[in-house]
Design a protein around this motif. Structure first.
Motif, PDB file in Angstrom:
ATOM      1  N   ASP A   1       5.703   4.041   1.619  1.00 36.99           N
ATOM      2  CA  ASP A   1       6.219   5.238   2.214  1.00 36.99           C
ATOM      3  C   ASP A   1       7.435   4.795   3.528  1.00 36.99           C
ATOM      4  O   ASP A   1       8.405   5.241   3.751  1.00 36.99           O
ATOM      5  CB  ASP A   1       5.160   6.008   3.032  1.00 36.99           C
ATOM      6  CG  ASP A   1       5.584   7.289   3.645  1.00 36.99           C
ATOM      7  OD1 ASP A   1       6.440   8.059   2.728  1.00 36.99           O
ATOM      8  OD2 ASP A   1       5.099   7.902   4.588  1.00 36.99           O
TER       9      ASP A   1
ATOM     10  N   THR B   1       0.925  -1.106   0.117  1.00 40.73           N
ATOM     11  CA  THR B   1      -0.119  -0.042   0.063  1.00 40.73           C
ATOM     12  C   THR B   1       0.802   1.274   0.131  1.00 40.73           C
ATOM     13  O   THR B   1       2.067   1.101   0.116  1.00 40.73           O
ATOM     14  CB  THR B   1      -0.777   0.251   1.232  1.00 40.73           C
ATOM     15  OG1 THR B   1      -0.134   0.116   2.528  1.00 40.73           O
ATOM     16  CG2 THR B   1      -1.666  -1.163   1.268  1.00 40.73           C
ATOM     17  N   SER B   2       0.214   2.474   0.085  1.00 43.29           N
ATOM     18  CA  SER B   2       1.044   3.522   0.018  1.00 43.29           C
ATOM     19  C   SER B   2       1.867   3.824   1.006  1.00 43.29           C
ATOM     20  O   SER B   2       2.969   4.369   1.132  1.00 43.29           O
ATOM     21  CB  SER B   2       0.244   4.873  -0.452  1.00 43.29           C
ATOM     22  OG  SER B   2      -0.835   4.947   0.653  1.00 43.29           O
ATOM     23  N   ASP B   3       1.254   3.418   2.323  1.00 40.71           N
ATOM     24  CA  ASP B   3       1.826   3.624   3.410  1.00 40.71           C
ATOM     25  C   ASP B   3       3.144   2.575   3.656  1.00 40.71           C
ATOM     26  O   ASP B   3       4.185   2.739   4.335  1.00 40.71           O
ATOM     27  CB  ASP B   3       0.982   3.189   4.865  1.00 40.71           C
ATOM     28  CG  ASP B   3       0.026   4.396   4.702  1.00 40.71           C
ATOM     29  OD1 ASP B   3       0.039   5.215   4.424  1.00 40.71           O
ATOM     30  OD2 ASP B   3      -1.257   3.856   5.511  1.00 40.71           O
TER      31      ASP B   3
END
Length: 215
Positions: A91, A86-88
């Motif tokens: 990141d 996911t984007s998290d």
């Protein structure tokens, strides 16, 4: 010896500071609940502090050691909250990469700066040794000739006393030249409130000029 002891003590407390920062920030991740996302983001960004400090204090090797340690501390948290790219997740992976990139950049720049400073200081030492050598030669000749000249006068005569005074001044110059030849650091101090001069007594190596002559 005293200076090396101070440097060793300073290095130890810097290591302690880095260790406390890494462990303290890692503790924050454990204390902050997963729902408080912003808290974890702030704590994660705080990891850059020990990484950057290590780069400035210990160079590339120390910075990389700290960044790898930070990575090892942060990876379990990232793995526990992995949700499948996911984007998290991305990141967090990017932050891990940045920890190590920052360590390499800061550490490399600091090592390069230290290498330049060392090169400049070696040039100063070479110049100081050259000056000391060039002064020593005529100094010894002058002192030798004065000793021969002094033998031509009675000890209580005025010329004898004047020559003794001149030889005393030349002796002080001789001690100064010895100190210059033992230069191991550049320790400056203020003189007359405005000018900055080199404190030779603090800048020379552990050997005193007298011991240097004996060796």
């Amino acid at each position: 010896m005293e200076k090396h002891g101070l440097e060793s003590a300073e290095r130890k407390w810097k290591i302690v500071v880095v260790i406390l920062l890494v462990t303290g920030i890692s503790g924050l991740h454990l204390l902050i609940t997963h729902e408080f996302v912003k808290g974890h983001i702030v704590a994660r960004e705080l990891y850059f502090i020990p990484v950057i400090l290590s780069g400035f204090w210990f160079g590339l090797r120390g910075a990389l050691l700290t960044s790898v340690t930070v990575t090892l501390f942060y990876l379990p948290y990232s793995a526990m909250h992995w949700n499948g790219f996911t984007s998290d997740d991305l990141d967090r992976l990017l932050e891990i990469v940045l920890f190590n990139v920052v360590a390499v950049v800061v550490g490399f720049l600091q090592d390069r700066q230290q290498a330049r400073n060392k090169e400049k200081f070696e040039s100063i030492k070479a110049m100081a040794a050259t000056v000391a050598h060039e002064i020593n030669t005529p100094l010894f000749v002058a002192m030798g000739n004065l000793e021969l000249l002094q033998d031509d006068f009675e000890k209580d005569s005025v010329p004898y006393e004047e020559i003794t005074g001149v030889m005393g001044s030349l002796g002080q110059m001789k001690e100064l030249v010895k100190k210059i030849s033992l230069l191991e650091d550049i320790v400056t101090e203020k003189y007359d409130g405005t000018a900055v001069i080199v404190n030779l007594d603090k800048s020379i190596s552990g050997k005193s000029p007298e011991n240097a002559e004996d060796s």
